[in-house]
Design a protein around this motif. Structure first.
Motif, PDB file in Angstrom:
ATOM      1  N   ILE A  78      -1.991  -1.795  -5.299  1.00 17.51           N
ATOM      2  CA  ILE A  78      -0.698  -1.799  -5.988  1.00 17.51           C
ATOM      3  C   ILE A  78       0.229  -0.727  -5.433  1.00 17.51           C
ATOM      4  O   ILE A  78       1.440  -0.950  -5.248  1.00 17.51           O
ATOM      5  N   SER A  79      -0.332   0.437  -5.118  1.00 19.21           N
ATOM      6  CA  SER A  79       0.501   1.501  -4.538  1.00 19.21           C
ATOM      7  C   SER A  79       1.057   1.090  -3.186  1.00 19.21           C
ATOM      8  O   SER A  79       2.207   1.412  -2.859  1.00 19.21           O
TER       9      SER A  79
ATOM     10  N   LEU B 211       5.603  -0.841   0.014  1.00 18.55           N
ATOM     11  CA  LEU B 211       6.192  -1.900   0.823  1.00 18.55           C
ATOM     12  C   LEU B 211       7.513  -2.360   0.230  1.00 18.55           C
ATOM     13  O   LEU B 211       8.499  -2.551   0.951  1.00 18.55           O
ATOM     14  N   ARG B 212       7.537  -2.528  -1.093  1.00 20.00           N
ATOM     15  CA  ARG B 212       8.783  -2.933  -1.752  1.00 20.00           C
ATOM     16  C   ARG B 212       9.872  -1.894  -1.534  1.00 20.00           C
ATOM     17  O   ARG B 212      11.028  -2.235  -1.261  1.00 20.00           O
ATOM     18  N   THR B 213       9.512  -0.623  -1.617  1.00 17.33           N
ATOM     19  CA  THR B 213      10.491   0.448  -1.410  1.00 17.33           C
ATOM     20  C   THR B 213      11.045   0.413  -0.002  1.00 17.33           C
ATOM     21  O   THR B 213      12.263   0.549   0.211  1.00 17.33           O
TER      22      THR B 213
ATOM     23  N   ILE C 288      13.384  -2.576   0.374  1.00 17.19           N
ATOM     24  CA  ILE C 288      14.659  -2.353  -0.314  1.00 17.19           C
ATOM     25  C   ILE C 288      15.543  -1.422   0.508  1.00 17.19           C
ATOM     26  O   ILE C 288      16.743  -1.665   0.670  1.00 17.19           O
ATOM     27  N   ARG C 289      14.969  -0.345   1.023  1.00 17.75           N
ATOM     28  CA  ARG C 289      15.737   0.579   1.850  1.00 17.75           C
ATOM     29  C   ARG C 289      16.279  -0.117   3.099  1.00 17.75           C
ATOM     30  O   ARG C 289      17.431   0.094   3.486  1.00 17.75           O
ATOM     31  N   SER C 290      15.459  -0.958   3.700  1.00 16.52           N
ATOM     32  CA  SER C 290      15.900  -1.678   4.896  1.00 16.52           C
ATOM     33  C   SER C 290      17.035  -2.640   4.562  1.00 16.52           C
ATOM     34  O   SER C 290      18.024  -2.734   5.303  1.00 16.52           O
ATOM     35  N   ALA C 291      16.890  -3.351   3.439  1.00 13.56           N
ATOM     36  CA  ALA C 291      17.932  -4.296   3.042  1.00 13.56           C
ATOM     37  C   ALA C 291      19.236  -3.574   2.723  1.00 13.56           C
ATOM     38  O   ALA C 291      20.321  -4.039   3.104  1.00 13.56           O
TER      39      ALA C 291
ATOM     40  N   ALA D 169       6.919   3.935   9.222  1.00 12.87           N
ATOM     41  CA  ALA D 169       6.493   4.820   8.142  1.00 12.87           C
ATOM     42  C   ALA D 169       5.492   4.127   7.217  1.00 12.87           C
ATOM     43  O   ALA D 169       4.655   4.791   6.595  1.00 12.87           O
ATOM     44  N   PHE D 170       5.560   2.805   7.141  1.00 14.40           N
ATOM     45  CA  PHE D 170       4.634   2.078   6.273  1.00 14.40           C
ATOM     46  C   PHE D 170       3.267   1.882   6.925  1.00 14.40           C
ATOM     47  O   PHE D 170       2.226   2.027   6.269  1.00 14.40           O
TER      48      PHE D 170
END
Length: 249
Positions: A10-11, A16-18, A21-24, A93-94
């Motif tokens: 989950i973390s 990944l979602r963060t 979102i930053r990329s978008a 970074a991911f």
């Protein structure tokens, strides 16, 4: 108490979602800044073709909303290119925490080099190939034909050419990765050189318009980049790696 596998999963999803979102947000911000100049950006993209058209000739738009949406598509492409370094940094970074040290040393330069090579391929296509190809077409067309290209068809042609040349300039990266992964030796790459040359012209015939000029302009750089990949792979490959590949073969 160690984290449960579910918590770790989950973390990772949250991170990944963060990153997404930053990329978008970065992409949308760049696109918003470029949007007022979308018409000018399309004019720049169309410049190689416009220079070969007869004086007073213009491109046409057969769709009702095409003059609005096509420049927006071009602006989105430019925004993606401008935001690409930040997007790649977010991706790095991911995935970087999950890589070993030697994988990081190899992956980071390859990601940067592949991105630069793709952009160089697009630039080569825009500044050199387009001018030669459009001039050739203008010279061989019948005198009874008036050239008035549709802007949507022109965009599709440009995008396909950008993709073809961008991918072609990735050949050195593919060669280096194959050698470093131990899938093929440098000596083997040299042995199959004649087949690569033939394959380059076959690929060029498939990806480019049906004229000899554009096919040669794609096939020749592909062959040269193949040789460049072999040269770089030999420089960065340790002798022990080469001997291991030969022993396995």
């Amino acid at each position: 108490m160690a984290d449960l596998p579910e918590d770790s999963f989950i973390s990772h999803l949250i991170e990944l979602r963060t990153r997404l979102i930053r990329s978008a947000v970065a992409f949308v911000a760049v696109f918003a800044c470029l949007m007022p100049f979308s018409s000018r950006i399309y004019d720049i993209l169309a410049a190689p073709l416009m220079r070969t058209l007869p004086a007073g000739t213009h491109m046409i738009a057969t769709g009702v909303v095409t003059p609005f949406f096509v420049p927006i598509k071009v602006t989105m492409m430019v925004a993606l290119i401008i935001a690409l370094p930040y997007l790649l940094w977010q991706a790095w970074a991911f995935i970087a925490p999950g890589l070993y040290a030697h994988e990081k040393r190899l992956a980071a330069p390859l990601v940067v080099a592949s991105s630069l090579l793709f952009l160089v391929g697009m630039a080569f296509c825009y500044y050199f190939v387009f001018g030669v190809v459009f001039k050739f077409i203008a010279e061989v067309k019948p005198e009874s034909v008036t050239v008035a290209p549709d802007i949507e068809q022109y965009l599709a042609f440009v995008m396909s050419m950008f993709l073809a040349f961008g991918l072609t300039f990735e050949v050195p990266i593919v060669v280096i990765v194959l050698v470093k992964m131990g899938l093929v030796s440098i000596e083997k790459l040299r042995e199959i050189r004649p087949y690569v040359i033939v394959g380059a012209f076959v690929v060029a015939a498939v990806l480019t318009p049906p004229d000899v000029t554009s096919q040669i302009m794609l096939a020749v750089p592909m062959c040269l980049l193949y040789e460049a990949g072999i040269l770089v792979a030999r420089m960065i490959t340790r002798p022990t790696d080469t001997h291991a590949i030969q022993a396995r073969d």
